[in-house]
Motif scaffolding. Structure first.
Motif, PDB file in Angstrom:
ATOM      1  N   GLU A  44       7.332   0.423  -9.317  1.00 50.40           N
ATOM      2  CA  GLU A  44       8.027  -0.026 -10.443  1.00 50.40           C
ATOM      3  C   GLU A  44       9.118  -1.092 -10.492  1.00 50.40           C
ATOM      4  O   GLU A  44       9.600  -1.393  -9.224  1.00 50.40           O
ATOM      5  N   VAL A  45       9.430  -2.008 -11.235  1.00 45.68           N
ATOM      6  CA  VAL A  45      10.107  -3.095 -11.469  1.00 45.68           C
ATOM      7  C   VAL A  45      11.084  -2.722 -12.549  1.00 45.68           C
ATOM      8  O   VAL A  45      10.748  -2.494 -13.661  1.00 45.68           O
ATOM      9  N   ILE A  46      12.502  -2.795 -12.138  1.00 43.61           N
ATOM     10  CA  ILE A  46      13.434  -2.629 -13.256  1.00 43.61           C
ATOM     11  C   ILE A  46      14.395  -3.710 -13.301  1.00 43.61           C
ATOM     12  O   ILE A  46      14.973  -4.392 -12.344  1.00 43.61           O
ATOM     13  N   LEU A  47      14.590  -4.046 -14.639  1.00 43.72           N
ATOM     14  CA  LEU A  47      15.370  -5.191 -14.924  1.00 43.72           C
ATOM     15  C   LEU A  47      16.683  -4.805 -15.585  1.00 43.72           C
ATOM     16  O   LEU A  47      16.770  -3.795 -16.575  1.00 43.72           O
ATOM     17  N   TYR A  48      18.019  -5.007 -15.038  1.00 45.18           N
ATOM     18  CA  TYR A  48      19.282  -4.281 -15.662  1.00 45.18           C
ATOM     19  C   TYR A  48      19.990  -5.347 -16.484  1.00 45.18           C
ATOM     20  O   TYR A  48      20.134  -6.599 -15.982  1.00 45.18           O
ATOM     21  N   PRO A  49      19.867  -5.260 -17.755  1.00 44.70           N
ATOM     22  CA  PRO A  49      20.975  -5.940 -18.626  1.00 44.70           C
ATOM     23  C   PRO A  49      22.280  -6.328 -18.162  1.00 44.70           C
ATOM     24  O   PRO A  49      23.006  -5.486 -17.723  1.00 44.70           O
ATOM     25  N   GLY A  50      22.847  -7.458 -18.488  1.00 49.54           N
ATOM     26  CA  GLY A  50      24.139  -8.084 -18.570  1.00 49.54           C
ATOM     27  C   GLY A  50      24.504  -8.244 -16.964  1.00 49.54           C
ATOM     28  O   GLY A  50      25.680  -8.595 -16.729  1.00 49.54           O
ATOM     29  N   VAL A  51      23.699  -8.242 -16.023  1.00 48.47           N
ATOM     30  CA  VAL A  51      24.090  -8.397 -14.675  1.00 48.47           C
ATOM     31  C   VAL A  51      23.173  -9.248 -13.919  1.00 48.47           C
ATOM     32  O   VAL A  51      22.028  -9.639 -14.245  1.00 48.47           O
ATOM     33  N   GLY A  52      23.581 -10.005 -12.888  1.00 54.17           N
ATOM     34  CA  GLY A  52      22.917 -10.926 -12.065  1.00 54.17           C
ATOM     35  C   GLY A  52      22.832 -10.577 -10.628  1.00 54.17           C
ATOM     36  O   GLY A  52      22.746  -9.463 -10.397  1.00 54.17           O
ATOM     37  N   HIS A  53      22.582 -11.610 -10.115  1.00 52.92           N
ATOM     38  CA  HIS A  53      22.396 -11.367  -8.422  1.00 52.92           C
ATOM     39  C   HIS A  53      23.680 -10.876  -7.950  1.00 52.92           C
ATOM     40  O   HIS A  53      24.734 -11.090  -8.219  1.00 52.92           O
ATOM     41  N   ALA A  54      23.247  -9.921  -6.896  1.00 55.33           N
ATOM     42  CA  ALA A  54      24.209  -9.209  -6.088  1.00 55.33           C
ATOM     43  C   ALA A  54      25.218  -8.198  -6.974  1.00 55.33           C
ATOM     44  O   ALA A  54      26.178  -7.777  -6.810  1.00 55.33           O
ATOM     45  N   PHE A  55      24.487  -7.641  -8.022  1.00 50.36           N
ATOM     46  CA  PHE A  55      24.881  -6.705  -8.850  1.00 50.36           C
ATOM     47  C   PHE A  55      25.611  -5.459  -8.441  1.00 50.36           C
ATOM     48  O   PHE A  55      26.298  -4.839  -9.200  1.00 50.36           O
ATOM     49  N   MET A  56      24.987  -5.053  -7.327  1.00 52.88           N
ATOM     50  CA  MET A  56      25.446  -3.875  -6.672  1.00 52.88           C
ATOM     51  C   MET A  56      26.503  -3.979  -6.020  1.00 52.88           C
ATOM     52  O   MET A  56      27.054  -2.815  -5.512  1.00 52.88           O
ATOM     53  N   ASN A  57      27.120  -4.940  -5.646  1.00 52.33           N
ATOM     54  CA  ASN A  57      28.350  -5.362  -5.044  1.00 52.33           C
ATOM     55  C   ASN A  57      29.682  -4.853  -5.695  1.00 52.33           C
ATOM     56  O   ASN A  57      30.043  -5.464  -6.400  1.00 52.33           O
ATOM     57  N   ALA A  58      30.414  -3.766  -5.461  1.00 51.07           N
ATOM     58  CA  ALA A  58      31.592  -3.423  -5.981  1.00 51.07           C
ATOM     59  C   ALA A  58      32.719  -4.129  -5.456  1.00 51.07           C
ATOM     60  O   ALA A  58      33.633  -4.184  -6.399  1.00 51.07           O
ATOM     61  N   LYS A  59      32.533  -4.953  -4.510  1.00 49.32           N
ATOM     62  CA  LYS A  59      33.708  -5.855  -4.201  1.00 49.32           C
ATOM     63  C   LYS A  59      33.053  -7.371  -3.969  1.00 49.32           C
ATOM     64  O   LYS A  59      31.799  -7.458  -3.459  1.00 49.32           O
ATOM     65  N   PRO A  60      34.035  -8.281  -4.127  1.00 47.93           N
ATOM     66  CA  PRO A  60      33.162  -9.668  -4.258  1.00 47.93           C
ATOM     67  C   PRO A  60      33.008 -10.290  -2.853  1.00 47.93           C
ATOM     68  O   PRO A  60      33.044 -11.601  -2.765  1.00 47.93           O
ATOM     69  N   ASP A  61      33.563  -9.552  -2.020  1.00 39.68           N
ATOM     70  CA  ASP A  61      33.399 -10.341  -0.246  1.00 39.68           C
ATOM     71  C   ASP A  61      32.311 -11.269  -0.389  1.00 39.68           C
ATOM     72  O   ASP A  61      31.051 -10.783  -0.749  1.00 39.68           O
ATOM     73  N   PRO A  62      32.548 -12.289   0.257  1.00 37.01           N
ATOM     74  CA  PRO A  62      33.620 -12.665   0.962  1.00 37.01           C
ATOM     75  C   PRO A  62      34.580 -13.398  -0.045  1.00 37.01           C
ATOM     76  O   PRO A  62      35.666 -14.027   0.548  1.00 37.01           O
ATOM     77  N   LYS A 104       0.915  -1.403   0.011  1.00 40.60           N
ATOM     78  CA  LYS A 104      -0.113   0.074  -0.168  1.00 40.60           C
ATOM     79  C   LYS A 104       0.783   1.279   0.091  1.00 40.60           C
ATOM     80  O   LYS A 104       0.209   2.251   0.450  1.00 40.60           O
ATOM     81  N   LYS A 105       2.249   0.989  -0.395  1.00 39.67           N
ATOM     82  CA  LYS A 105       3.013   2.299  -0.472  1.00 39.67           C
ATOM     83  C   LYS A 105       4.011   1.930  -1.728  1.00 39.67           C
ATOM     84  O   LYS A 105       3.942   1.032  -2.211  1.00 39.67           O
ATOM     85  N   PRO A 106       4.719   3.101  -1.913  1.00 39.63           N
ATOM     86  CA  PRO A 106       5.434   2.963  -3.333  1.00 39.63           C
ATOM     87  C   PRO A 106       6.917   1.941  -3.052  1.00 39.63           C
ATOM     88  O   PRO A 106       7.191   1.868  -2.048  1.00 39.63           O
ATOM     89  N   VAL A 107       6.789   1.184  -4.157  1.00 41.32           N
ATOM     90  CA  VAL A 107       8.143   0.329  -4.259  1.00 41.32           C
ATOM     91  C   VAL A 107       8.739   0.415  -5.517  1.00 41.32           C
ATOM     92  O   VAL A 107       8.295   0.478  -6.463  1.00 41.32           O
ATOM     93  N   LEU A 108      10.056   0.298  -5.442  1.00 42.17           N
ATOM     94  CA  LEU A 108      11.126   0.222  -6.570  1.00 42.17           C
ATOM     95  C   LEU A 108      11.759  -0.996  -6.352  1.00 42.17           C
ATOM     96  O   LEU A 108      12.150  -1.163  -5.295  1.00 42.17           O
ATOM     97  N   ALA A 109      11.722  -2.001  -7.374  1.00 46.39           N
ATOM     98  CA  ALA A 109      12.166  -3.236  -7.040  1.00 46.39           C
ATOM     99  C   ALA A 109      13.222  -3.302  -8.425  1.00 46.39           C
ATOM    100  O   ALA A 109      12.761  -3.275  -9.577  1.00 46.39           O
ATOM    101  N   ASN A 110      14.539  -4.084  -8.055  1.00 48.22           N
ATOM    102  CA  ASN A 110      15.459  -3.848  -8.927  1.00 48.22           C
ATOM    103  C   ASN A 110      16.197  -5.268  -9.135  1.00 48.22           C
ATOM    104  O   ASN A 110      16.410  -5.999  -7.959  1.00 48.22           O
ATOM    105  N   PHE A 111      16.248  -5.744 -10.316  1.00 50.14           N
ATOM    106  CA  PHE A 111      16.872  -6.999 -10.317  1.00 50.14           C
ATOM    107  C   PHE A 111      17.811  -7.203 -11.603  1.00 50.14           C
ATOM    108  O   PHE A 111      17.391  -6.509 -12.789  1.00 50.14           O
ATOM    109  N   GLY A 112      18.637  -8.055 -11.672  1.00 45.77           N
ATOM    110  CA  GLY A 112      19.534  -8.289 -12.674  1.00 45.77           C
ATOM    111  C   GLY A 112      18.786  -9.354 -13.827  1.00 45.77           C
ATOM    112  O   GLY A 112      18.463 -10.380 -13.222  1.00 45.77           O
ATOM    113  N   GLU A 113      19.025  -9.002 -15.086  1.00 47.55           N
ATOM    114  CA  GLU A 113      18.346 -10.058 -16.163  1.00 47.55           C
ATOM    115  C   GLU A 113      19.014 -11.405 -16.032  1.00 47.55           C
ATOM    116  O   GLU A 113      18.329 -12.434 -16.430  1.00 47.55           O
TER     117      GLU A 113
END
Length: 249
Positions: free
Chosen positions: A195-213, A156-165
């Motif tokens: 809104e749902v946004i699909l980002y091309p060429g990326v997968g799960h955890a695509f926001m992580n700039a480092k591969p930790d752990p 019942k409130k705004p949602v922005l959902a982001n996924f890698g294709e």
């Protein structure tokens, strides 16, 4: 301590949020920022990656940010331990704790609006915790959908959902799951603000700039099948998140 060894430009403090005694880390000050954001951990726990996200939100979004420690100090050092910690956790209780953090931010810290943002496990909890709390005003989801949650009735409130294709986690955050969530959001009471946004060429955890752990993105891909980091797509996602929070929080 490991958590506080993370370098930061803005004030970063350990706090405990009563009455549930939720351990948390805060960035920034509610005296400076009237926008409150709750940044919710991946299945690894409150590690350097989630703290980097929280610091960015505080610095770039002019926000007072709280990271609740849903594992109460534990960190998953490998995928087996992270899976064990996540499976042990009571999701509805974690959602309740997120609501308590939002209440604390409004009643004790006097922020005007609160948004949730979560990644992986935290993405699912951003939607679940955000939509079951009257103190949360908007939710951002990254690659995670809560199972058994009635989206059509409860969002019942705004949602922005982001996924890698290329996300390979079927049943949780794959392209199919993103498409199904999009269809459900079209039927919810807040459909016009979702809104749902699909980002091309990326997968799960695509926001992580480092591969930790993991030691490298190659090692991560070999272990979990996740595509490497793409700065262009991550920056596009951050831009979309900023636009969303500036509108609703």
């Amino acid at each position: 301590s490991g958590i506080l060894a993370h370098a930061t430009k803005r004030d970063m403090n350990r706090i405990t949020i009563s009455p549930l005694k939720i351990p948390a880390v805060e960035f920034g000050s509610s005296k400076e920022s009237k926008r409150g954001l709750i940044c919710i951990q991946e299945w690894w726990g409150v590690n350097s990656g989630i703290l980097a996200h929280a610091e960015k939100l505080s610095n770039d979004f002019d926000a007072y940010v709280v990271v609740p420690d849903l594992y109460k100090g534990k960190i998953g050092v490998d995928k087996e331990e992270a899976s064990h910690l996540m499976n042990q956790m009571d999701f509805m209780n974690a959602a309740k704790e997120i609501g308590e953090v939002a209440k604390y931010m409004k009643e004790t810290k006097n922020v005007e609006k609160v948004g949730t943002i979560g990644f992986c496990m935290g993405g699912a909890l951003s939607l679940l915790g955000g939509c079951t709390s009257d103190d949360v005003d908007a939710c951002v989801v990254f690659y995670g959908v809560p199972s058994g949650f009635d989206v059509e009735a409860n969002v019942k409130k705004p949602v922005l959902a982001n996924f890698g294709e290329l996300d390979n986690l079927e049943g949780f955050s794959s392209k199919k799951d993103a498409t199904e969530l999009e269809e459900k959001l079209k039927q919810c009471p807040a459909s016009g603000d979702c809104e749902v946004i699909l980002y091309p060429g990326v997968g799960h955890a695509f926001m992580n700039a480092k591969p930790d752990p993991y030691e490298s993105f190659e090692a991560r891909e070999k272990s979990q099948g996740f595509a490497p980091y793409d700065e262009t797509q991550a920056n596009e996602a951050w831009k979309n998140v900023k636009t969303f929070f500036e509108k609703y929080v």
